[in-house]
Design a protein around this motif. Structure first.
Motif, PDB file in Angstrom:
ATOM      1  N   LEU A  21       0.883  -1.213   0.197  1.00 36.32           N
ATOM      2  CA  LEU A  21      -0.108  -0.052   0.114  1.00 36.32           C
ATOM      3  C   LEU A  21       0.900   1.381   0.061  1.00 36.32           C
ATOM      4  O   LEU A  21       0.528   2.139  -0.706  1.00 36.32           O
ATOM      5  N   HIS A  22       1.887   1.292   0.906  1.00 35.41           N
ATOM      6  CA  HIS A  22       2.714   2.672   1.055  1.00 35.41           C
ATOM      7  C   HIS A  22       3.629   2.575   0.024  1.00 35.41           C
ATOM      8  O   HIS A  22       4.290   3.867  -0.209  1.00 35.41           O
ATOM      9  N   ALA A  23       3.919   1.461  -0.863  1.00 33.49           N
ATOM     10  CA  ALA A  23       4.848   1.572  -1.898  1.00 33.49           C
ATOM     11  C   ALA A  23       4.263   2.347  -3.106  1.00 33.49           C
ATOM     12  O   ALA A  23       5.002   3.094  -3.904  1.00 33.49           O
ATOM     13  N   LYS A  24       3.131   2.486  -3.194  1.00 30.15           N
ATOM     14  CA  LYS A  24       2.163   3.116  -4.223  1.00 30.15           C
ATOM     15  C   LYS A  24       1.029   3.874  -3.596  1.00 30.15           C
ATOM     16  O   LYS A  24      -0.280   3.586  -3.672  1.00 30.15           O
ATOM     17  N   PRO A  25       1.340   4.927  -2.699  1.00 35.36           N
ATOM     18  CA  PRO A  25       0.037   5.483  -1.760  1.00 35.36           C
ATOM     19  C   PRO A  25      -0.823   6.332  -3.149  1.00 35.36           C
ATOM     20  O   PRO A  25      -0.303   6.685  -4.159  1.00 35.36           O
ATOM     21  N   TRP A  26      -2.081   6.503  -2.820  1.00 37.55           N
ATOM     22  CA  TRP A  26      -3.042   7.096  -3.750  1.00 37.55           C
ATOM     23  C   TRP A  26      -2.806   8.373  -3.903  1.00 37.55           C
ATOM     24  O   TRP A  26      -2.760   9.013  -2.723  1.00 37.55           O
ATOM     25  N   PRO A  27      -2.838   8.994  -5.064  1.00 41.07           N
ATOM     26  CA  PRO A  27      -2.412  10.645  -5.234  1.00 41.07           C
ATOM     27  C   PRO A  27      -3.442  11.414  -4.356  1.00 41.07           C
ATOM     28  O   PRO A  27      -2.968  12.369  -3.731  1.00 41.07           O
ATOM     29  N   GLY A  28      -4.805  11.164  -4.063  1.00 44.19           N
ATOM     30  CA  GLY A  28      -5.414  11.752  -3.241  1.00 44.19           C
ATOM     31  C   GLY A  28      -5.235  11.720  -1.797  1.00 44.19           C
ATOM     32  O   GLY A  28      -5.404  12.895  -1.200  1.00 44.19           O
ATOM     33  N   ILE A  29      -4.447  10.656  -1.588  1.00 44.37           N
ATOM     34  CA  ILE A  29      -3.917  10.708  -0.148  1.00 44.37           C
ATOM     35  C   ILE A  29      -2.934  11.648   0.014  1.00 44.37           C
ATOM     36  O   ILE A  29      -2.977  12.385   1.369  1.00 44.37           O
ATOM     37  N   LEU A  30      -1.805  11.693  -0.699  1.00 41.06           N
ATOM     38  CA  LEU A  30      -0.930  12.434  -0.508  1.00 41.06           C
ATOM     39  C   LEU A  30      -1.345  13.919  -0.905  1.00 41.06           C
ATOM     40  O   LEU A  30      -0.808  14.781   0.148  1.00 41.06           O
ATOM     41  N   LYS A  31      -2.272  14.185  -1.651  1.00 37.51           N
ATOM     42  CA  LYS A  31      -2.745  15.607  -1.738  1.00 37.51           C
ATOM     43  C   LYS A  31      -3.316  16.003  -0.325  1.00 37.51           C
ATOM     44  O   LYS A  31      -3.158  17.133   0.067  1.00 37.51           O
ATOM     45  N   THR A  32      -4.133  15.320   0.227  1.00 37.16           N
ATOM     46  CA  THR A  32      -4.946  15.603   1.474  1.00 37.16           C
ATOM     47  C   THR A  32      -3.889  15.745   2.536  1.00 37.16           C
ATOM     48  O   THR A  32      -4.016  16.767   3.399  1.00 37.16           O
ATOM     49  N   ILE A  33      -2.893  15.034   2.497  1.00 39.35           N
ATOM     50  CA  ILE A  33      -1.780  15.140   3.782  1.00 39.35           C
ATOM     51  C   ILE A  33      -1.223  16.406   3.605  1.00 39.35           C
ATOM     52  O   ILE A  33      -1.119  17.175   4.427  1.00 39.35           O
ATOM     53  N   ARG A  34      -0.634  16.921   2.322  1.00 40.58           N
ATOM     54  CA  ARG A  34      -0.433  18.168   2.154  1.00 40.58           C
ATOM     55  C   ARG A  34      -1.235  19.371   2.329  1.00 40.58           C
ATOM     56  O   ARG A  34      -0.850  20.240   3.226  1.00 40.58           O
ATOM     57  N   GLU A  35      -2.494  19.099   2.198  1.00 37.49           N
ATOM     58  CA  GLU A  35      -3.430  20.131   2.306  1.00 37.49           C
ATOM     59  C   GLU A  35      -3.792  20.325   3.842  1.00 37.49           C
ATOM     60  O   GLU A  35      -4.190  21.232   4.425  1.00 37.49           O
ATOM     61  N   CYS A  36      -3.232  19.390   4.792  1.00 41.16           N
ATOM     62  CA  CYS A  36      -3.632  19.271   6.032  1.00 41.16           C
ATOM     63  C   CYS A  36      -2.384  19.737   6.787  1.00 41.16           C
ATOM     64  O   CYS A  36      -2.039  19.391   8.079  1.00 41.16           O
ATOM     65  N   ASN A  37      -1.547  20.268   6.024  1.00 37.84           N
ATOM     66  CA  ASN A  37      -0.200  20.855   6.582  1.00 37.84           C
ATOM     67  C   ASN A  37       0.756  19.982   7.096  1.00 37.84           C
ATOM     68  O   ASN A  37       1.605  20.342   8.065  1.00 37.84           O
TER      69      ASN A  37
END
Length: 107
Positions: A21-37
């Motif tokens: 799972l963590h070798a290929k995280p979903w792009p939306g997850i990465l976006k949300t993590i960044r948006e949440c500072n």
């Protein structure tokens, strides 16, 4: 900026799936993590323990974590990850990732 360290266990029978799972995280997850500072986020694995480290650059941690928890894609991601995880013995009631105390830091 505040640094966070957290720990939990990964179930032995789920370790490979968790790594996949963590070798290929979903792009939306990465976006949300960044948006949440959250920045400089890493997860390490050793002997069945997962250690995470990240830096929070926002102004309202609780609000950002609530925003992340309300995100539908994050909820689907957690539905995949949570069955792989188990809290450490000293975790607080309802706490999955147990916060760690920072005892040293060098920039």
């Amino acid at each position: 900026m505040k640094r966070y360290g957290q720990v939990l266990k990964v179930k032995a029978e789920k370790e490979e799936y968790y790594k996949e799972l963590h070798a290929k995280p979903w792009p939306g997850i990465l976006k949300t993590i960044r948006e949440c500072n959250i920045r400089n986020y890493s997860i390490y694995l050793r002997d069945g323990y997962l250690y995470s480290y990240y830096e929070y650059i926002g102004e309202d941690y609780e609000a950002d974590m609530a925003k992340m928890a309300a995100d539908p894609e994050t909820q689907r991601w957690w539905a995949e990850c949570t069955p792989c995880q188990q809290p450490v013995e000293t975790a607080q009631e309802g706490e999955l990732w147990a916060e760690m105390e920072e005892v040293f830091h060098l920039d």
